[in-house]
Design a protein around this motif. Sequence first.
Motif, PDB file in Angstrom:
ATOM      1  N   ASP A 421     -10.299  21.867   6.282  1.00 17.65           N
ATOM      2  CA  ASP A 421     -10.777  20.256   6.358  1.00 17.65           C
ATOM      3  C   ASP A 421     -10.185  19.856   4.949  1.00 17.65           C
ATOM      4  O   ASP A 421     -10.835  19.747   4.024  1.00 17.65           O
ATOM      5  CB  ASP A 421     -12.173  20.136   6.426  1.00 17.65           C
ATOM      6  CG  ASP A 421     -12.572  18.460   6.394  1.00 17.65           C
ATOM      7  OD1 ASP A 421     -11.568  17.666   6.180  1.00 17.65           O
ATOM      8  OD2 ASP A 421     -13.542  18.437   6.639  1.00 17.65           O
ATOM      9  N   THR A 422      -9.011  19.340   5.148  1.00 20.07           N
ATOM     10  CA  THR A 422      -8.012  18.800   3.856  1.00 20.07           C
ATOM     11  C   THR A 422      -8.261  17.349   3.629  1.00 20.07           C
ATOM     12  O   THR A 422      -8.101  16.465   4.284  1.00 20.07           O
ATOM     13  CB  THR A 422      -6.730  19.189   4.128  1.00 20.07           C
ATOM     14  OG1 THR A 422      -6.167  18.438   5.004  1.00 20.07           O
ATOM     15  CG2 THR A 422      -6.509  20.552   4.355  1.00 20.07           C
ATOM     16  N   GLN A 425      -4.994  11.850   0.361  1.00 16.96           N
ATOM     17  CA  GLN A 425      -4.464  10.543   0.556  1.00 16.96           C
ATOM     18  C   GLN A 425      -2.899  10.471   0.444  1.00 16.96           C
ATOM     19  O   GLN A 425      -2.403  11.233  -0.429  1.00 16.96           O
ATOM     20  CB  GLN A 425      -5.119   9.552  -0.438  1.00 16.96           C
ATOM     21  CG  GLN A 425      -6.644   9.693  -0.569  1.00 16.96           C
ATOM     22  CD  GLN A 425      -7.108   8.989  -1.492  1.00 16.96           C
ATOM     23  OE1 GLN A 425      -6.733   8.972  -2.644  1.00 16.96           O
ATOM     24  NE2 GLN A 425      -7.880   7.857  -1.170  1.00 16.96           N
ATOM     25  N   THR A 426      -2.320   9.281   0.942  1.00 20.28           N
ATOM     26  CA  THR A 426      -0.993   8.925   0.760  1.00 20.28           C
ATOM     27  C   THR A 426      -0.719   8.926  -0.940  1.00 20.28           C
ATOM     28  O   THR A 426       0.339   9.595  -1.315  1.00 20.28           O
ATOM     29  CB  THR A 426      -0.573   7.650   1.095  1.00 20.28           C
ATOM     30  OG1 THR A 426      -1.053   7.507   2.414  1.00 20.28           O
ATOM     31  CG2 THR A 426       0.841   7.255   0.977  1.00 20.28           C
ATOM     32  N   ASP A 512     -12.718   6.112  -1.751  1.00 18.07           N
ATOM     33  CA  ASP A 512     -13.681   6.885  -0.824  1.00 18.07           C
ATOM     34  C   ASP A 512     -15.166   6.958  -1.380  1.00 18.07           C
ATOM     35  O   ASP A 512     -15.243   7.228  -2.669  1.00 18.07           O
ATOM     36  CB  ASP A 512     -13.421   8.165  -0.160  1.00 18.07           C
ATOM     37  CG  ASP A 512     -12.251   7.923   0.719  1.00 18.07           C
ATOM     38  OD1 ASP A 512     -12.318   7.726   1.831  1.00 18.07           O
ATOM     39  OD2 ASP A 512     -10.968   8.293   0.444  1.00 18.07           O
ATOM     40  N   ARG A 528     -14.227   5.066   3.479  1.00 19.27           N
ATOM     41  CA  ARG A 528     -13.594   4.174   2.559  1.00 19.27           C
ATOM     42  C   ARG A 528     -14.754   3.289   1.895  1.00 19.27           C
ATOM     43  O   ARG A 528     -15.640   2.862   2.838  1.00 19.27           O
ATOM     44  CB  ARG A 528     -12.514   3.290   3.218  1.00 19.27           C
ATOM     45  CG  ARG A 528     -11.558   4.224   3.719  1.00 19.27           C
ATOM     46  CD  ARG A 528     -10.527   4.843   2.709  1.00 19.27           C
ATOM     47  NE  ARG A 528     -10.082   3.632   1.736  1.00 19.27           N
ATOM     48  CZ  ARG A 528      -9.141   3.959   0.754  1.00 19.27           C
ATOM     49  NH1 ARG A 528      -8.328   5.198   1.045  1.00 19.27           N
ATOM     50  NH2 ARG A 528      -8.535   3.194  -0.066  1.00 19.27           N
ATOM     51  N   ARG A 539      -4.309   4.507   8.130  1.00 17.38           N
ATOM     52  CA  ARG A 539      -4.912   3.765   7.503  1.00 17.38           C
ATOM     53  C   ARG A 539      -4.388   2.190   7.913  1.00 17.38           C
ATOM     54  O   ARG A 539      -3.287   1.776   8.059  1.00 17.38           O
ATOM     55  CB  ARG A 539      -4.705   3.818   5.861  1.00 17.38           C
ATOM     56  CG  ARG A 539      -5.570   3.844   4.920  1.00 17.38           C
ATOM     57  CD  ARG A 539      -5.225   4.663   3.705  1.00 17.38           C
ATOM     58  NE  ARG A 539      -4.768   3.816   2.795  1.00 17.38           N
ATOM     59  CZ  ARG A 539      -4.585   4.376   1.494  1.00 17.38           C
ATOM     60  NH1 ARG A 539      -4.343   5.739   1.318  1.00 17.38           N
ATOM     61  NH2 ARG A 539      -4.227   3.359   0.395  1.00 17.38           N
TER      62      ARG A 539
HETATM   63  C1  WT7 Z   1      -7.649   8.259   3.650  1.00 16.01           C
HETATM   64  C2  WT7 Z   1      -6.403   8.363   3.033  1.00 16.01           C
HETATM   65  C3  WT7 Z   1      -3.840  12.263   3.820  1.00 16.01           C
HETATM   66  C4  WT7 Z   1      -3.408  12.336   4.918  1.00 16.01           C
HETATM   67  C5  WT7 Z   1      -3.717  11.228   6.131  1.00 16.01           C
HETATM   68  C6  WT7 Z   1      -4.268  10.019   5.824  1.00 16.01           C
HETATM   69  C7  WT7 Z   1      -9.396   9.493   4.722  1.00 16.01           C
HETATM   70  C8  WT7 Z   1      -8.051  11.907   4.771  1.00 16.01           C
HETATM   71  C9  WT7 Z   1      -9.924  13.167   5.003  1.00 16.01           C
HETATM   72  C10 WT7 Z   1     -10.916  14.184   5.270  1.00 16.01           C
HETATM   73  C11 WT7 Z   1     -12.367  12.627   5.286  1.00 16.01           C
HETATM   74  C12 WT7 Z   1     -10.263  11.911   4.947  1.00 16.01           C
HETATM   75  C13 WT7 Z   1      -9.903   9.123   3.394  1.00 16.01           C
HETATM   76  C14 WT7 Z   1      -8.727   8.686   2.547  1.00 16.01           C
HETATM   77  N1  WT7 Z   1      -9.347  11.012   4.842  1.00 16.01           N
HETATM   78  N2  WT7 Z   1      -8.508  13.311   4.710  1.00 16.01           N
HETATM   79  N3  WT7 Z   1     -10.224  15.434   5.511  1.00 16.01           N
HETATM   80  N4  WT7 Z   1     -12.107  13.907   5.411  1.00 16.01           N
HETATM   81  N5  WT7 Z   1     -11.638  11.684   4.941  1.00 16.01           N
HETATM   82  O1  WT7 Z   1      -3.739   9.540   4.608  1.00 16.01           O
HETATM   83  O2  WT7 Z   1      -3.387   7.114   5.448  1.00 16.01           O
HETATM   84  O3  WT7 Z   1      -3.480   7.630   2.934  1.00 16.01           O
HETATM   85  O4  WT7 Z   1      -5.583   7.751   4.280  1.00 16.01           O
HETATM   86  O5  WT7 Z   1      -7.931   9.059   4.819  1.00 16.01           O
HETATM   87  O6  WT7 Z   1     -10.781   7.925   3.839  1.00 16.01           O
HETATM   88  O7  WT7 Z   1      -9.028   7.788   1.704  1.00 16.01           O
HETATM   89  P1  WT7 Z   1      -4.025   8.146   4.360  1.00 16.01           P
END
Ligand code: WT7
Length: 660
Positions: A421-422, A425-426, A512, A528, A539
């Motif tokens: 469970d990775t 974020q971007t 987060d 978030r 997002r």
């Molecule tokens: C946000 C980032 C990273 C690639 C996809 C999204 C949420 C991401 C998890 C996880 C809980 C997660 C957070 C983060 N998020 N992975 N494994 N468990 N929440 O990228 O569009 O930049 O979004 O996705 O809220 O801040 P992103």
Amino acid sequence: MAAIESVMHEGRVFEPAASIVETAAVSGMPAYHALVAEAERDYEGFWGRLARTALDWQTPFTKVLDESRAPFYTWFEDGRLNASYNCLDRHVENGLGEKAALIFEADDGTVTRVSYRDLLARVSRLANALKARGVKTGDRVVIYMPMSVEGVVAMQACARIGATHSVVFGGFSSKSLNERIVDAGAVAVITADEQMRGGRALPLKSIVDEALAAGGTETVTSVIVYRRTGGDVHWDAARDLWLHELVATQSDVCAPEWVGAEHPLFILYTSGSTGKPKGVQHSTGGYLLWAQQTMQWTFDIKSEDVFWCTADIGWITGHTYICYGPTAAGATQVIFEGVPTYPDAGRFWKMIEQHRVTVFYTAPTAIRSLIKAADANPEVHPRRYDLSSLRVIGTVGEPINPAAWMWYHDEVGGGRCPIVDTFWQTETGGHVISPLPGATPLVPGSCTLPLPGILAAVVDETGQEVPNGQGGILVIKRPWPAMLRTVWRDPERFRKSYFPEELGGTLYLAGDGAVRDATTGNFTIMGRIDDVLNISGHRMGTMEIESALVSHPLVAEAAVVGRPDDTTGEAIVAFVVLKRTRPTGDEGRAIANELRAWVAKQIGPIAKPRDLRFGDNLPKTRSGKIMRRLLRGLAKGETAPQDTSTLENPAILEQLGEAL
Ligand code: WT7
């Protein structure tokens, strides 16, 4: 809150099987702790060692980290390299030329294999073509492409000549595309005539035409079009070029452009808490190092693996775990054009069976919708397919609820595959908190422990660390090589968004909430803490949707919040005040549909509000601030709102609570 509660009290622990521990890159918890300790003992030495081992440098770096202009950190700055060389040439040079780099499965099931040698040739031809069109190192190229071999080729071709790409997801509207082209100052756009999804052809080129007609895009002198469907397109001979014609006359040899490690490999726009998306700028050296290193650590990728990440190249997951990570690691990967439910909801399982996928990476939202589909139709249940090739399975994008985790573990992973469970974020470039499959004991719903070298912590509003077991704000205490470098053309926004003064100015703010378990130190992400929604792992800023709504001639004011949703994680709910009297009944529904379509046109279908409510006003404090807390309650269907004593106009809540 119920979901968070159940995660926090999760008692099940899954130790990795001995067979996986034995062969894993990071084998057992002592090996993990040794890496963590190495990073703590000698932070720069640790990262320098990884960068020298993972990547091939044309000019070696002499300094690892420069903190003198913090938070504008630089890594490996005097080193020179090329991302495309590291992803392609070096594997061909090492005798892997005939190895499959990409196994592309089209929407209709057609399979195309591309070897590393072929991929290098195709990338080189397009790179030469871009140069022939005058595209130079440092120029920006916008890529608006379907999931395709050509999409990956386009990104790698930019990397090869040192052009900075900015991929825009094919679901974004012409207006969103226009804004990104303008902000990036792109000189070229690479697109396709159309894209195929679920048996339907959807336009791309015509959206590019609209985006360029909207103005501010005079910098664009070439539009390169990949012919995917052969559908009709409008043609502007002064600027439009067919990709197949353009590359036909180009050499398949193109010397890579060696760039400094800090050279911007790409910009990727993502939603923030204000209306305008941020151009997240990534480096070449630090980013690529982490893309490759996490393939090895998190996915335990081995030369015989078949990796499949179901993301789209329009998102960061598709950048790091399709275009760059698997190729830098020299892996074979499946890439998929279509959707998980076409021709039926067994598509993923059928593809895993057919391609003998060993490492599978998808989003909780997809898992949840496939659970529903399998419950409704046993024909598409994963048990009906041979998934015995799977070894490691992963999730990304949003928290995974323990029930979905257990189903993924038992029904897809056959009870034997560790789930990674990775969390990332971007902005982080690659994984930052994740289990390692041959080491970390798994707890359903928790992304467990920071990767070695990532100093994650939970703090309060003043930046002080809180005790384990207590919720707080997720931060990273030290810079790491793959972090974003800045917000494109907006360094002040970078500083304010990610290194806020309130936290002391040195902590990276992820945005987060999180809590660490008191005994294991495992992290659980609580969602978030800003005005950013997570819809199916994508997002969306509430302000972006609000500005789209108020740009409609009928709308006076709008407030957007998220509501928990079983499948998509969150659903968008919009509260709208019109310039005319509040509509109800059929008229209300008709206007709501018009506004939904309007938002889709302004931003893209992913931003469409699921639910829309009309009121004569919005709930505001006496100082005029919209009370979003109350709106979130209403969106969830709460009838007796919490404390409304500070509310200027309590009567409004009843109107807004009414579904259309
Ligand atoms: C946000 C980032 C990273 C690639 C996809 C999204 C949420 C991401 C998890 C996880 C809980 C997660 C957070 C983060 N998020 N992975 N494994 N468990 N929440 O990228 O569009 O930049 O979004 O996705 O809220 O801040 P992103």
